[in-house]
Scaffold this motif. Structure first.
Motif, short mmCIF file in Angstrom:
data_model
loop_
_atom_site.label_atom_id
_atom_site.label_comp_id
_atom_site.label_asym_id
_atom_site.label_seq_id
_atom_site.Cartn_x
_atom_site.Cartn_y
_atom_site.Cartn_z
N ALA A 7 0.84 -1.21 0.00
CA ALA A 7 0.00 0.00 0.00
C ALA A 7 0.87 1.26 0.00
O ALA A 7 0.56 2.24 -0.69
CB ALA A 7 -0.93 -0.01 1.21
N MET A 8 1.96 1.23 0.75
CA MET A 8 2.88 2.37 0.78
C MET A 8 3.55 2.56 -0.58
O MET A 8 3.73 3.70 -1.04
CB MET A 8 3.94 2.18 1.86
CG MET A 8 3.41 2.29 3.26
SD MET A 8 4.74 1.98 4.44
CE MET A 8 3.80 1.38 5.82
N LEU A 9 3.92 1.46 -1.21
CA LEU A 9 4.51 1.54 -2.55
C LEU A 9 3.53 2.20 -3.51
O LEU A 9 3.91 3.07 -4.30
CB LEU A 9 4.88 0.14 -3.06
CG LEU A 9 6.07 -0.52 -2.38
CD1 LEU A 9 6.15 -1.99 -2.79
CD2 LEU A 9 7.36 0.21 -2.72
N PHE A 10 2.27 1.82 -3.43
CA PHE A 10 1.23 2.42 -4.28
C PHE A 10 1.14 3.91 -4.01
O PHE A 10 1.03 4.72 -4.94
CB PHE A 10 -0.11 1.73 -4.04
CG PHE A 10 -1.22 2.26 -4.88
CD1 PHE A 10 -1.34 1.88 -6.21
CD2 PHE A 10 -2.14 3.15 -4.36
CE1 PHE A 10 -2.36 2.39 -7.02
CE2 PHE A 10 -3.16 3.66 -5.14
CZ PHE A 10 -3.27 3.28 -6.47
N GLU A 11 1.19 4.29 -2.73
CA GLU A 11 1.09 5.71 -2.35
C GLU A 11 2.21 6.56 -2.95
O GLU A 11 1.98 7.74 -3.27
CB GLU A 11 1.13 5.87 -0.83
CG GLU A 11 -0.15 5.50 -0.13
CD GLU A 11 -0.05 5.72 1.37
OE1 GLU A 11 0.46 6.78 1.79
OE2 GLU A 11 -0.46 4.81 2.11
N VAL A 14 4.42 3.68 -7.17
CA VAL A 14 4.96 2.46 -7.76
C VAL A 14 3.80 1.63 -8.32
O VAL A 14 2.77 1.47 -7.67
CB VAL A 14 5.75 1.64 -6.71
CG1 VAL A 14 6.18 0.30 -7.26
CG2 VAL A 14 6.96 2.44 -6.23
N ASP A 15 3.98 1.10 -9.53
CA ASP A 15 2.97 0.21 -10.11
C ASP A 15 3.00 -1.11 -9.34
O ASP A 15 3.97 -1.87 -9.43
CB ASP A 15 3.28 -0.02 -11.59
CG ASP A 15 2.31 -0.99 -12.26
OD1 ASP A 15 1.28 -1.36 -11.64
OD2 ASP A 15 2.58 -1.39 -13.40
N THR A 16 1.97 -1.37 -8.57
CA THR A 16 1.94 -2.56 -7.72
C THR A 16 1.14 -3.71 -8.33
O THR A 16 0.93 -4.72 -7.68
CB THR A 16 1.35 -2.21 -6.34
OG1 THR A 16 0.05 -1.65 -6.51
CG2 THR A 16 2.24 -1.22 -5.59
N SER A 17 0.77 -3.58 -9.60
CA SER A 17 -0.08 -4.61 -10.21
C SER A 17 0.63 -5.95 -10.36
O SER A 17 -0.03 -6.99 -10.39
CB SER A 17 -0.60 -4.12 -11.57
OG SER A 17 0.48 -3.90 -12.45
N GLN A 18 1.94 -5.95 -10.48
CA GLN A 18 2.68 -7.19 -10.66
C GLN A 18 3.63 -7.51 -9.49
O GLN A 18 4.54 -8.32 -9.63
CB GLN A 18 3.50 -7.11 -11.97
CG GLN A 18 2.67 -6.89 -13.21
CD GLN A 18 1.71 -8.03 -13.49
OE1 GLN A 18 2.06 -9.19 -13.35
NE2 GLN A 18 0.48 -7.70 -13.85
#
Length: 78
Positions: A7-11, A14-18
């Motif tokens: 979640a922090m990466l997304f914030e 960062v593209d967290t889809s993969q």
């Protein structure tokens, strides 16, 4: 802890889809500045320093190190 880091990466954009636990921060196309930003966010969230993370650290390793660092100390009585 893994989900919190994702979640922090997304914030931070960062593209967290993969993302997988075996993904390194380098795999996620992060640079040292974004890794520092993540370390500050983790520190704010957990109260623990996250300075052990490098671009070649996997998410699983980061979680393991963080959860190990925040485990309560056992007290031993003699």
């Amino acid at each position: 802890m893994y989900d919190r880091i994702v979640a922090m990466l997304f914030e931070i954009g960062v593209d967290t889809s993969q993302v997988t636990p075996q993904s390194t921060f380098r795999d996620l196309r992060m640079d040292s500045l974004s890794l520092t930003e993540l370390a500050v966010m983790v520190s704010d969230d957990t109260g623990e320093r996250a300075g052990h993370m490098t671009l070649d650290t996997t998410l699983a390793q980061a979680v393991q190190q963080l959860t190990h660092d925040v485990e309560p100390q056992e007290s031993y009585s003699r």
